[in-house]
Design a protein around this motif. Structure first.
Motif, PDB file in Angstrom:
ATOM      1  N   ASP A 178       0.804  -1.226   0.000  1.00 25.53           N
ATOM      2  CA  ASP A 178       0.000   0.000   0.000  1.00 25.53           C
ATOM      3  C   ASP A 178       0.836   1.275   0.000  1.00 25.53           C
ATOM      4  O   ASP A 178       0.422   2.310   0.532  1.00 25.53           O
ATOM      5  N   LYS A 179       2.014   1.210  -0.606  1.00 23.89           N
ATOM      6  CA  LYS A 179       2.846   2.392  -0.789  1.00 23.89           C
ATOM      7  C   LYS A 179       3.363   2.415  -2.220  1.00 23.89           C
ATOM      8  O   LYS A 179       3.629   1.373  -2.807  1.00 23.89           O
ATOM      9  N   MET A 180       3.492   3.611  -2.783  1.00 19.52           N
ATOM     10  CA  MET A 180       4.178   3.783  -4.053  1.00 19.52           C
ATOM     11  C   MET A 180       5.660   3.981  -3.754  1.00 19.52           C
ATOM     12  O   MET A 180       6.051   4.938  -3.098  1.00 19.52           O
TER      13      MET A 180
ATOM     14  N   GLU B 294       7.551   4.970 -10.197  1.00 20.83           N
ATOM     15  CA  GLU B 294       7.142   4.437  -8.906  1.00 20.83           C
ATOM     16  C   GLU B 294       6.340   3.162  -9.135  1.00 20.83           C
ATOM     17  O   GLU B 294       5.621   3.032 -10.130  1.00 20.83           O
TER      18      GLU B 294
ATOM     19  N   GLY C 235       3.727   0.388  -7.056  1.00 27.66           N
ATOM     20  CA  GLY C 235       2.948   0.139  -5.854  1.00 27.66           C
ATOM     21  C   GLY C 235       2.363  -1.261  -5.832  1.00 27.66           C
ATOM     22  O   GLY C 235       1.949  -1.786  -6.869  1.00 27.66           O
TER      23      GLY C 235
ATOM     24  N   LEU D 245      -0.739  -2.786  -4.127  1.00 28.61           N
ATOM     25  CA  LEU D 245      -1.898  -2.135  -3.524  1.00 28.61           C
ATOM     26  C   LEU D 245      -2.983  -3.131  -3.124  1.00 28.61           C
ATOM     27  O   LEU D 245      -3.316  -4.047  -3.882  1.00 28.61           O
TER      28      LEU D 245
ATOM     29  N   ASN E 181      -7.351   0.712  -1.952  1.00 29.12           N
ATOM     30  CA  ASN E 181      -6.255   1.657  -1.803  1.00 29.12           C
ATOM     31  C   ASN E 181      -6.273   2.640  -2.965  1.00 29.12           C
ATOM     32  O   ASN E 181      -6.462   2.250  -4.111  1.00 29.12           O
ATOM     33  N   ASN E 182      -6.042   3.916  -2.668  1.00 31.13           N
ATOM     34  CA  ASN E 182      -6.142   4.980  -3.670  1.00 31.13           C
ATOM     35  C   ASN E 182      -4.798   5.672  -3.863  1.00 31.13           C
ATOM     36  O   ASN E 182      -4.070   5.926  -2.905  1.00 31.13           O
ATOM     37  N   VAL E 183      -4.478   5.977  -5.142  1.00 30.82           N
ATOM     38  CA  VAL E 183      -3.244   6.683  -5.500  1.00 30.82           C
ATOM     39  C   VAL E 183      -3.603   7.847  -6.412  1.00 30.82           C
ATOM     40  O   VAL E 183      -4.372   7.679  -7.366  1.00 30.82           O
ATOM     41  N   THR E 184      -3.055   9.014  -6.147  1.00 35.73           N
ATOM     42  CA  THR E 184      -3.260  10.181  -7.007  1.00 35.73           C
ATOM     43  C   THR E 184      -1.913  10.770  -7.397  1.00 35.73           C
ATOM     44  O   THR E 184      -0.920  10.626  -6.684  1.00 35.73           O
ATOM     45  N   GLN E 185      -1.885  11.428  -8.550  1.00 35.51           N
ATOM     46  CA  GLN E 185      -0.680  12.100  -9.026  1.00 35.51           C
ATOM     47  C   GLN E 185      -1.084  13.164 -10.037  1.00 35.51           C
ATOM     48  O   GLN E 185      -1.832  12.880 -10.974  1.00 35.51           O
TER      49      GLN E 185
END
Length: 230
Positions: free
Chosen positions: A139-141, A162, A164, A166, A170-174
Protein backbone atom coordinates in the motif's frame (compact mmCIF):
# COMPACT_ATOMS: atom_id res chain seq x y z
CA UNK A 1 -7.52 9.04 -21.81
CA UNK A 2 -5.69 6.55 -24.04
CA UNK A 3 -5.61 2.81 -23.24
CA UNK A 4 -3.36 0.24 -24.91
CA UNK A 5 -4.24 -3.37 -24.11
CA UNK A 6 -1.36 -5.81 -23.92
CA UNK A 7 -3.34 -8.70 -25.40
CA UNK A 8 -4.02 -6.72 -28.60
CA UNK A 9 -0.28 -6.73 -29.41
CA UNK A 10 2.09 -9.29 -30.89
CA UNK A 11 3.98 -11.44 -28.40
CA UNK A 12 7.58 -12.04 -29.33
CA UNK A 13 10.86 -12.54 -27.52
CA UNK A 14 14.35 -13.93 -27.77
CA UNK A 15 16.42 -16.73 -26.19
CA UNK A 16 14.41 -18.02 -23.19
CA UNK A 17 12.29 -14.88 -22.88
CA UNK A 18 8.78 -14.26 -24.22
CA UNK A 19 7.52 -10.67 -24.07
CA UNK A 20 4.93 -8.20 -25.22
CA UNK A 21 6.35 -4.75 -25.91
CA UNK A 22 3.97 -1.89 -25.14
CA UNK A 23 6.35 1.09 -25.15
CA UNK A 24 9.03 1.26 -27.85
CA UNK A 25 9.84 4.92 -28.31
CA UNK A 26 10.61 6.39 -31.73
CA UNK A 27 14.06 7.18 -30.34
CA UNK A 28 14.83 3.45 -30.48
CA UNK A 29 12.86 2.48 -33.59
CA UNK A 30 9.30 2.17 -32.32
CA UNK A 31 6.48 1.32 -34.72
CA UNK A 32 2.80 2.18 -34.95
CA UNK A 33 1.55 -0.63 -32.71
CA UNK A 34 3.50 0.55 -29.65
CA UNK A 35 3.51 3.89 -27.83
CA UNK A 36 6.20 6.47 -27.31
CA UNK A 37 7.31 6.88 -23.74
CA UNK A 38 7.42 9.93 -21.48
CA UNK A 39 10.51 11.97 -20.69
CA UNK A 40 13.50 9.64 -20.54
CA UNK A 41 11.28 6.54 -20.33
CA UNK A 42 11.53 4.74 -23.69
CA UNK A 43 10.62 1.05 -23.30
CA UNK A 44 8.22 -1.24 -21.44
CA UNK A 45 7.82 -4.99 -21.95
CA UNK A 46 5.62 -7.46 -20.04
CA UNK A 47 7.77 -10.60 -20.07
CA UNK A 48 7.97 -14.21 -18.95
CA UNK A 49 10.99 -16.44 -18.87
CA UNK A 50 10.44 -20.01 -19.99
CA UNK A 51 11.22 -22.62 -17.32
CA UNK A 52 14.97 -22.37 -16.70
CA UNK A 53 15.18 -19.81 -19.52
CA UNK A 54 17.72 -17.01 -19.66
CA UNK A 55 18.65 -14.00 -21.75
CA UNK A 56 22.32 -15.04 -22.04
CA UNK A 57 25.08 -12.58 -21.25
CA UNK A 58 24.78 -9.31 -23.20
CA UNK A 59 26.04 -5.73 -22.83
CA UNK A 60 24.40 -2.33 -22.32
CA UNK A 61 25.86 1.17 -22.49
CA UNK A 62 24.24 4.57 -21.81
CA UNK A 63 20.99 2.91 -20.75
CA UNK A 64 19.11 2.53 -17.44
CA UNK A 65 17.41 -0.87 -17.05
CA UNK A 66 14.69 -1.36 -14.42
CA UNK A 67 13.32 -4.85 -13.70
CA UNK A 68 10.09 -5.32 -11.71
CA UNK A 69 9.45 -8.91 -10.57
CA UNK A 70 5.76 -9.86 -10.52
CA UNK A 71 5.84 -13.68 -10.23
CA UNK A 72 8.56 -16.21 -9.51
CA UNK A 73 12.20 -15.20 -9.36
CA UNK A 74 15.34 -14.60 -11.39
CA UNK A 75 19.02 -14.96 -10.72
CA UNK A 76 21.18 -12.06 -11.85
CA UNK A 77 24.64 -12.59 -13.35
CA UNK A 78 26.90 -9.84 -14.61
CA UNK A 79 29.52 -7.24 -13.96
CA UNK A 80 27.41 -5.69 -11.16
CA UNK A 81 25.98 -7.59 -8.16
CA UNK A 82 26.81 -10.95 -9.72
CA UNK A 83 24.81 -13.78 -8.12
CA UNK A 84 22.03 -11.60 -6.69
CA UNK A 85 18.55 -13.16 -6.71
CA UNK A 86 15.23 -11.37 -7.18
CA UNK A 87 11.75 -12.58 -6.31
CA UNK A 88 8.21 -11.29 -6.68
CA UNK A 89 7.67 -7.75 -5.38
CA UNK A 90 11.29 -6.72 -5.73
CA UNK A 91 12.85 -4.28 -8.21
CA UNK A 92 16.38 -3.76 -9.51
CA UNK A 93 17.63 -0.70 -11.38
CA UNK A 94 20.90 -0.81 -13.34
CA UNK A 95 22.67 2.16 -14.88
CA UNK A 96 25.07 1.23 -17.66
CA UNK A 97 26.36 4.77 -18.19
CA UNK A 98 29.54 5.31 -20.17
CA UNK A 99 31.27 2.53 -18.25
CA UNK A 100 28.72 -0.05 -19.39
CA UNK A 101 27.81 -3.43 -17.94
CA UNK A 102 27.10 -6.99 -19.05
CA UNK A 103 24.35 -9.13 -17.55
CA UNK A 104 22.34 -12.31 -17.85
CA UNK A 105 18.98 -12.86 -16.15
CA UNK A 106 18.04 -16.51 -15.46
CA UNK A 107 14.84 -18.24 -14.36
CA UNK A 108 16.15 -20.99 -12.06
CA UNK A 109 12.75 -22.66 -11.65
CA UNK A 110 10.69 -25.20 -13.57
CA UNK A 111 7.75 -22.75 -13.84
CA UNK A 112 7.46 -19.57 -15.88
CA UNK A 113 8.00 -16.30 -14.07
CA UNK A 114 6.81 -12.79 -14.91
CA UNK A 115 8.51 -9.41 -14.86
CA UNK A 116 8.35 -5.93 -16.32
CA UNK A 117 11.39 -4.69 -18.21
CA UNK A 118 11.64 -0.88 -18.31
CA UNK A 119 14.30 1.21 -20.03
CA UNK A 120 15.14 4.87 -19.60
CA UNK A 121 17.85 7.06 -21.09
CA UNK A 122 20.23 8.69 -18.59
CA UNK A 123 20.18 12.48 -18.73
CA UNK A 124 23.96 12.78 -18.32
CA UNK A 125 26.33 10.85 -20.60
CA UNK A 126 29.41 9.09 -19.31
CA UNK A 127 28.14 8.22 -15.83
CA UNK A 128 29.70 5.29 -13.93
CA UNK A 129 27.80 2.00 -13.84
CA UNK A 130 25.48 1.71 -10.82
CA UNK A 131 23.05 -0.79 -9.26
CA UNK A 132 20.03 -0.24 -6.97
CA UNK A 133 17.64 -2.71 -5.35
CA UNK A 134 14.21 -2.24 -3.74
CA UNK A 135 11.53 -4.20 -1.88
CA UNK A 136 7.98 -3.13 -2.58
CA UNK A 137 5.96 -2.06 0.45
CA UNK A 138 2.30 -2.93 0.86
CA UNK A 139 0.00 0.00 0.00
CA UNK A 140 2.85 2.39 -0.79
CA UNK A 141 4.18 3.78 -4.05
CA UNK A 142 7.90 3.07 -3.92
CA UNK A 143 10.17 5.24 -6.05
CA UNK A 144 12.53 2.98 -7.98
CA UNK A 145 13.91 5.53 -10.46
CA UNK A 146 14.36 9.27 -10.67
CA UNK A 147 15.31 12.04 -8.30
CA UNK A 148 17.95 14.72 -8.02
CA UNK A 149 21.71 14.21 -7.98
CA UNK A 150 22.00 15.15 -4.31
CA UNK A 151 20.50 11.80 -3.20
CA UNK A 152 21.75 8.27 -3.81
CA UNK A 153 18.64 6.20 -3.06
CA UNK A 154 17.62 6.15 -6.74
CA UNK A 155 19.28 6.71 -10.10
CA UNK A 156 18.87 10.43 -10.79
CA UNK A 157 16.47 11.65 -13.50
CA UNK A 158 13.63 14.12 -14.03
CA UNK A 159 11.57 11.10 -15.12
CA UNK A 160 10.07 9.39 -12.08
CA UNK A 161 9.11 5.70 -11.91
CA UNK A 162 7.14 4.44 -8.91
CA UNK A 163 5.73 0.96 -8.30
CA UNK A 164 2.95 0.14 -5.85
CA UNK A 165 1.64 -3.14 -4.40
CA UNK A 166 -1.90 -2.13 -3.52
CA UNK A 167 -4.70 -3.70 -1.48
CA UNK A 168 -8.36 -3.45 -2.42
CA UNK A 169 -9.73 0.12 -2.05
CA UNK A 170 -6.26 1.66 -1.80
CA UNK A 171 -6.14 4.98 -3.67
CA UNK A 172 -3.24 6.68 -5.50
CA UNK A 173 -3.26 10.18 -7.01
CA UNK A 174 -0.68 12.10 -9.03
CA UNK A 175 -0.93 15.47 -10.77
CA UNK A 176 0.16 16.06 -14.36
CA UNK A 177 0.81 13.86 -17.36
CA UNK A 178 1.47 10.19 -16.61
CA UNK A 179 1.72 6.69 -18.04
CA UNK A 180 0.46 3.86 -15.83
CA UNK A 181 0.55 0.08 -16.28
CA UNK A 182 -1.75 -2.20 -14.30
CA UNK A 183 -0.79 -5.79 -13.53
CA UNK A 184 -2.01 -8.65 -11.33
CA UNK A 185 -5.48 -7.23 -10.69
CA UNK A 186 -7.93 -4.51 -11.59
CA UNK A 187 -8.99 -1.04 -10.57
CA UNK A 188 -10.75 2.20 -11.44
CA UNK A 189 -8.49 4.77 -13.12
CA UNK A 190 -9.94 8.23 -13.72
CA UNK A 191 -13.41 6.72 -13.72
CA UNK A 192 -12.64 3.85 -16.11
CA UNK A 193 -12.27 0.19 -15.10
CA UNK A 194 -8.84 -1.17 -16.01
CA UNK A 195 -7.26 -4.58 -15.54
CA UNK A 196 -4.08 -6.61 -15.83
CA UNK A 197 -2.27 -5.67 -19.04
CA UNK A 198 -3.82 -2.21 -19.54
CA UNK A 199 -1.44 0.68 -20.26
CA UNK A 200 -2.94 4.14 -19.74
CA UNK A 201 -1.80 7.64 -20.73
CA UNK A 202 -3.70 10.58 -19.27
CA UNK A 203 -3.51 13.68 -17.05
CA UNK A 204 -3.96 13.77 -13.24
CA UNK A 205 -4.10 10.18 -12.00
CA UNK A 206 -6.80 8.97 -9.63
CA UNK A 207 -6.55 5.18 -9.22
CA UNK A 208 -8.39 2.89 -6.79
CA UNK A 209 -7.60 -0.84 -6.57
CA UNK A 210 -10.58 -3.19 -6.95
CA UNK A 211 -8.68 -6.30 -5.86
CA UNK A 212 -5.83 -7.21 -3.56
CA UNK A 213 -2.16 -7.26 -4.60
CA UNK A 214 -2.61 -5.01 -7.62
CA UNK A 215 0.66 -3.76 -9.11
CA UNK A 216 0.60 -0.17 -10.38
CA UNK A 217 3.66 1.04 -12.30
CA UNK A 218 3.55 4.83 -12.64
CA UNK A 219 5.76 7.05 -14.80
CA UNK A 220 5.58 10.84 -14.65
CA UNK A 221 7.76 13.93 -14.91
CA UNK A 222 8.91 15.89 -11.89
CA UNK A 223 10.94 19.01 -12.58
CA UNK A 224 11.79 19.51 -8.90
CA UNK A 225 12.53 15.82 -8.21
CA UNK A 226 10.94 15.80 -4.75
CA UNK A 227 11.05 12.27 -3.38
CA UNK A 228 7.51 11.28 -2.40
CA UNK A 229 8.37 7.79 -1.17
CA UNK A 230 11.36 5.50 -0.87
Amino acid sequence: MQILRRDSLHRGGFAGLRETRLIVDNKIGGKNDTWNGLGSFIYLADARFLPQGETHMHPHRELDVITVMLEGRIEHQGSMENGKSMQANQVQAQRAGGEGFVHNEINPDLDENRMLQIWALPETAGEPASYKFYDLKKDKMVRVYGGNKSQNVTLDSHTIIEVGLLSKNNNVTQEGEFIAYITCGEGILNGVEVKDGDLVRDEDLDFTALSDDVHLSLIYLNTVNEQRSI
